[in-house]
Motif scaffolding. Structure first.
Motif, PDB file in Angstrom:
ATOM      1  N   LEU A  31     154.186  24.724   4.792  1.00 23.74           N
ATOM      2  CA  LEU A  31     154.958  23.781   4.583  1.00 23.74           C
ATOM      3  C   LEU A  31     154.731  22.603   5.752  1.00 23.74           C
ATOM      4  O   LEU A  31     154.800  21.508   5.401  1.00 23.74           O
ATOM      5  N   THR A  86     160.888  12.839   4.067  1.00 23.75           N
ATOM      6  CA  THR A  86     160.854  14.173   4.551  1.00 23.75           C
ATOM      7  C   THR A  86     160.342  14.172   5.977  1.00 23.75           C
ATOM      8  O   THR A  86     160.750  15.369   6.553  1.00 23.75           O
ATOM      9  N   MET A 120     164.740  18.660   8.370  1.00 21.32           N
ATOM     10  CA  MET A 120     163.510  19.395   7.633  1.00 21.32           C
ATOM     11  C   MET A 120     162.316  19.207   8.248  1.00 21.32           C
ATOM     12  O   MET A 120     161.539  20.125   7.893  1.00 21.32           O
ATOM     13  N   THR A 121     162.349  18.478   9.211  1.00 19.74           N
ATOM     14  CA  THR A 121     161.084  18.178   9.827  1.00 19.74           C
ATOM     15  C   THR A 121     160.804  19.366  10.967  1.00 19.74           C
ATOM     16  O   THR A 121     159.785  19.524  11.432  1.00 19.74           O
ATOM     17  N   GLU A 124     160.870  22.026  13.175  1.00 20.12           N
ATOM     18  CA  GLU A 124     160.106  23.379  12.988  1.00 20.12           C
ATOM     19  C   GLU A 124     160.778  24.403  13.980  1.00 20.12           C
ATOM     20  O   GLU A 124     160.748  24.220  15.277  1.00 20.12           O
ATOM     21  N   THR A 125     161.408  25.639  13.790  1.00 19.66           N
ATOM     22  CA  THR A 125     161.692  26.439  14.370  1.00 19.66           C
ATOM     23  C   THR A 125     161.107  27.757  14.291  1.00 19.66           C
ATOM     24  O   THR A 125     160.799  28.009  13.068  1.00 19.66           O
ATOM     25  N   ASN A 126     161.269  28.545  15.135  1.00 20.15           N
ATOM     26  CA  ASN A 126     160.671  29.951  14.832  1.00 20.15           C
ATOM     27  C   ASN A 126     161.729  31.051  14.496  1.00 20.15           C
ATOM     28  O   ASN A 126     161.588  32.087  14.401  1.00 20.15           O
ATOM     29  N   HIS A 186     164.219  30.113   6.970  1.00 21.92           N
ATOM     30  CA  HIS A 186     164.147  28.945   7.997  1.00 21.92           C
ATOM     31  C   HIS A 186     165.092  28.024   7.732  1.00 21.92           C
ATOM     32  O   HIS A 186     165.191  27.462   6.736  1.00 21.92           O
ATOM     33  N   GLU A 232     164.896  25.164   4.899  1.00 23.92           N
ATOM     34  CA  GLU A 232     164.039  25.688   3.587  1.00 23.92           C
ATOM     35  C   GLU A 232     164.934  26.184   2.461  1.00 23.92           C
ATOM     36  O   GLU A 232     166.089  26.432   2.463  1.00 23.92           O
ATOM     37  N   ARG A 243     168.285  17.599  -3.655  1.00 19.53           N
ATOM     38  CA  ARG A 243     166.871  17.469  -3.128  1.00 19.53           C
ATOM     39  C   ARG A 243     167.255  16.250  -1.802  1.00 19.53           C
ATOM     40  O   ARG A 243     166.976  16.566  -0.731  1.00 19.53           O
ATOM     41  N   ASN A 251     167.098  17.241   2.097  1.00 19.14           N
ATOM     42  CA  ASN A 251     166.311  16.454   2.931  1.00 19.14           C
ATOM     43  C   ASN A 251     167.232  15.863   4.153  1.00 19.14           C
ATOM     44  O   ASN A 251     166.952  15.882   5.386  1.00 19.14           O
ATOM     45  N   ASP A 252     168.442  15.212   3.723  1.00 21.57           N
ATOM     46  CA  ASP A 252     169.041  14.360   4.611  1.00 21.57           C
ATOM     47  C   ASP A 252     170.048  15.234   5.689  1.00 21.57           C
ATOM     48  O   ASP A 252     170.262  14.903   6.838  1.00 21.57           O
ATOM     49  N   HIS A 300     161.411  25.416  -1.919  1.00 22.20           N
ATOM     50  CA  HIS A 300     159.930  25.682  -1.130  1.00 22.20           C
ATOM     51  C   HIS A 300     159.518  26.883  -1.618  1.00 22.20           C
ATOM     52  O   HIS A 300     158.014  27.051  -1.469  1.00 22.20           O
ATOM     53  N   ARG A 301     160.174  28.053  -1.503  1.00 20.01           N
ATOM     54  CA  ARG A 301     159.557  29.278  -1.749  1.00 20.01           C
ATOM     55  C   ARG A 301     160.344  29.894  -2.858  1.00 20.01           C
ATOM     56  O   ARG A 301     161.205  29.797  -3.113  1.00 20.01           O
ATOM     57  N   LEU A 354     154.900  30.672  -1.761  1.00 23.71           N
ATOM     58  CA  LEU A 354     155.081  29.161  -1.922  1.00 23.71           C
ATOM     59  C   LEU A 354     155.304  28.847  -3.231  1.00 23.71           C
ATOM     60  O   LEU A 354     154.482  29.488  -3.961  1.00 23.71           O
TER      61      LEU A 354
END
Ligand SMILES: Nc1ncnc2c1ncn2[C@@H]1O[C@H](COP(=O)(O)OP(=O)(O)OP(=O)(O)O)[C@@H](O)[C@H]1O
Ligand SMILES: [Mg+2]
Lengths: 236, 261
Positions: A89, A121, B1-2, B4-6, B33, B36, B198, B202-203, B223-224, B238
């Motif tokens: 994603l 996004t 949302m942008t 990215e973490t593991n 995550h 998500e 949504r 997002n926000d 998303h999934r 997905l």
């Protein structure tokens, strides 16, 4: 060739139709391809050859049985086939743009917000995102009076242009285009050719399907010929 | 949302729930995550709500573990923490939007009090602040200021569902569990609620687990996707991949039996 941005090896994709007698359609049978920055690879072949299937598989919309799809992302490689969902994603959000044949949107959302969404996004502020969306809508000749309307009632060509604006609003390093000029008039087709040329000029890698021979000739830098796969078979 | 973490926010490890010899859900594992949205779909009776209840610390699984990334201690088994810690989690970090707003709201007290209550439960004391924050959240879910003092019993189903959302979001949770959030609403109200959700995902970078039987809702919100049948997960992927290229015979049947999900 310079180092590729997309690198595909041994890609196989079959559809197994469980509820239709278990028919197996082997559509992609070991595809290898590389696409570098500034290139536009054209997928060419008869209807049913698997062009859209290949494009969708690159986007991880279809699940292949074998092979790898490596995409340069964040200075490294991500294999779209094996990467965890949140990583796929993230690649889609920041690196991989996609123009599908149909527009799918939340009902009742204004065209301008549909177009701005990819930027939202990515954390772009609402006003800045709308400004960029407006610029693309204007360039694709969507009359300003339509911007605040939901695109579900737009004509086919208008929807396709909203769709294009949505996919070109962020400068994706990779673009996957499935017949982006279908149902467009000559002027808008020129605009799309211009958008693709600009994307290549800034170093994007493009893979596209174009039914129009002239578009193919003008934007394509290389062609992958695809042949119709052998007929379906029934699984044992 | 942008971002990215593991590190997953929620992790299910072999979660099973048996009602006597009857299977509620069996051996469910996944990671969610931050940012998500996971959709859970399947026919009625396939174990969706049982699983959601196990995940949201309301129904202890017969086997397996549910781990949540708590602010203080990192990944922690939600059924091993103290009752007080769990209750705080449910009041602050988590939201729970029930299928029937009647189960998630106090129908007799005002909409504003329904929202303000959640704030007071996490320690807010200043009446003026509580009221203005409640009103603010109600306006974000498009409930007019002049309805704030009316009880939800006097609202339409769609409005009640939006009050429920405001009540859950006012504490700025990181994870929201939703059971058929748009079920029972007519199509245009559904669309509005979806758009709202949504935007919030997002926000606010919200994560969510959403149970629904409506595949069109998952296409727009999740998303999934996880497809359940007979208590087990038969397919996961997905959302667009599961809907456009379903692998399992049951998922293929589910997708092909509806129009254009
Ligand atoms: N989701 C799917 N499920 C089952 N079969 C599929 C699916 N998508 C494509 N196919 C099959 O794969 C084959 C290739 O189809 P595809 O759409 O990739 O062709 P194409 O080359 O893009 O054709 P066209 O030029 O007509 O668009 C066809 O036999 C098609 O029926
Ligand atoms: Mg095609």
């Amino acid at each position: 060739m310079t180092e590729p941005i997309i690198s595909v090896r041994g890609l196989r994709k079959a559809f197994i139709l469980h509820n239709q007698g278990g028919v197996v359609l082997r559509v992609l049978n070991g595809i290898d391809l590389d696409v570098a920055a500034g290139e536009c690879l054209v997928l060419h072949g008869p209807s049913g050859a698997g062009k859209s299937t290949l494009l969708r598989t690159l986007y991880a919309n279809y699940l292949p049985q074998a092979g790898e799809i490596r995409i340069r992302h964040d200075g490294g490689w991500v294999d779209m086939v094996t990467a965890p969902p949140h990583r796929v994603l993230d690649v889609r959000r920041r690196t991989l743009g996609w123009v599908s044949q149909f527009l799918r949107v939340v009902p009742r959302v204004a065209a301008i917000d549909v177009v701005a969404e990819p930027l939202r996004t990515l954390g772009v502020a609402p006003d800045a995102a709308r400004d960029r969306a407006a610029g693309l809508l204007a360039r694709l000749r969507i009359p300003e009076r339509l911007w605040s309307l939901a695109p579900s009632t737009f004509s086919g060509g208008e929807q396709q242009r909203v769709n294009l604006a949505h996919s070109f609003v962020h400068p994706y390093p990779v673009l996957l285009l499935d017949e982006p000029t279908a149902s467009l008039d000559a002027a808008n087709r020129e605009t799309v050719i211009g958008l693709i040329d600009e994307a290549r000029a800034r170093g994007a890698a493009v893979v596209g399907i174009f039914h129009d021979a002239e578009v193919r000739r003008r934007v394509g830098t290389r062609v992958l010929e695809m042949r119709e796969p052998a007929g379906g078979e029934v699984a044992a | 949302m942008t971002a990215e973490t593991n590190r997953p926010l929620l992790r299910a490890e072999g979660v099973s729930k048996f009602y006597g010899r009857h299977v509620g859900c069996r051996d469910v594992s996944f990671e969610l995550h931050p940012g998500e949205v996971l959709g859970i779909v399947g026919e009625s009776g396939s174990g969706k709500t049982t699983l959601l209840n196990c995940l949201s610390a309301q129904l202890e699984p017969t086997a397996g573990h549910v781990l949540y990334d708590t602010r203080a201690d990192g990944l922690t088994d939600v059924y091993r923490m103290s009752e007080a810690a769990r209750r705080l989690l449910m009041r602050s970090d988590w939201g729970l939007v029930r299928q029937n707003p009647r189960d998630g709201l106090r129908m007799g007290v005002s909409a504003g009090a329904n929202v303000g209550e959640r704030l007071m439960a996490v320690g807010a004391r200043h009446y003026g602040n509580i009221r203005s924050e409640a009103t603010d959240w109600l306006s974000r879910v498009e409930i007019d200021a002049d309805r704030v003092d009316d009880p939800p019993a006097t609202f339409s189903g769609g409005m009640q569902q939006r009050v429920q959302l405001a009540r859950n979001l006012v504490t700025r949770p990181r994870l929201v569990f939703m059971d058929e959030p748009t079920g029972g609403l007519d199509v245009s109200v559904q669309a509005r609620l979806l758009d709202l959700l949504r935007g919030l995902v997002n926000d606010l970078g919200l994560s969510a687990v959403v149970v629904t039987h409506d595949l069109a809702v998952t296409r727009l919100l999740a998303h999934r996707l996880m497809v359940m049948k007979g208590g087990a997960v038969v397919e996961t992927g997905l959302t667009d991949q599961v809907l456009d290229d379903p692998q399992h015979p049951y998922s293929q049947l589910l997708v092909s039996s509806i129009l254009q999900p």
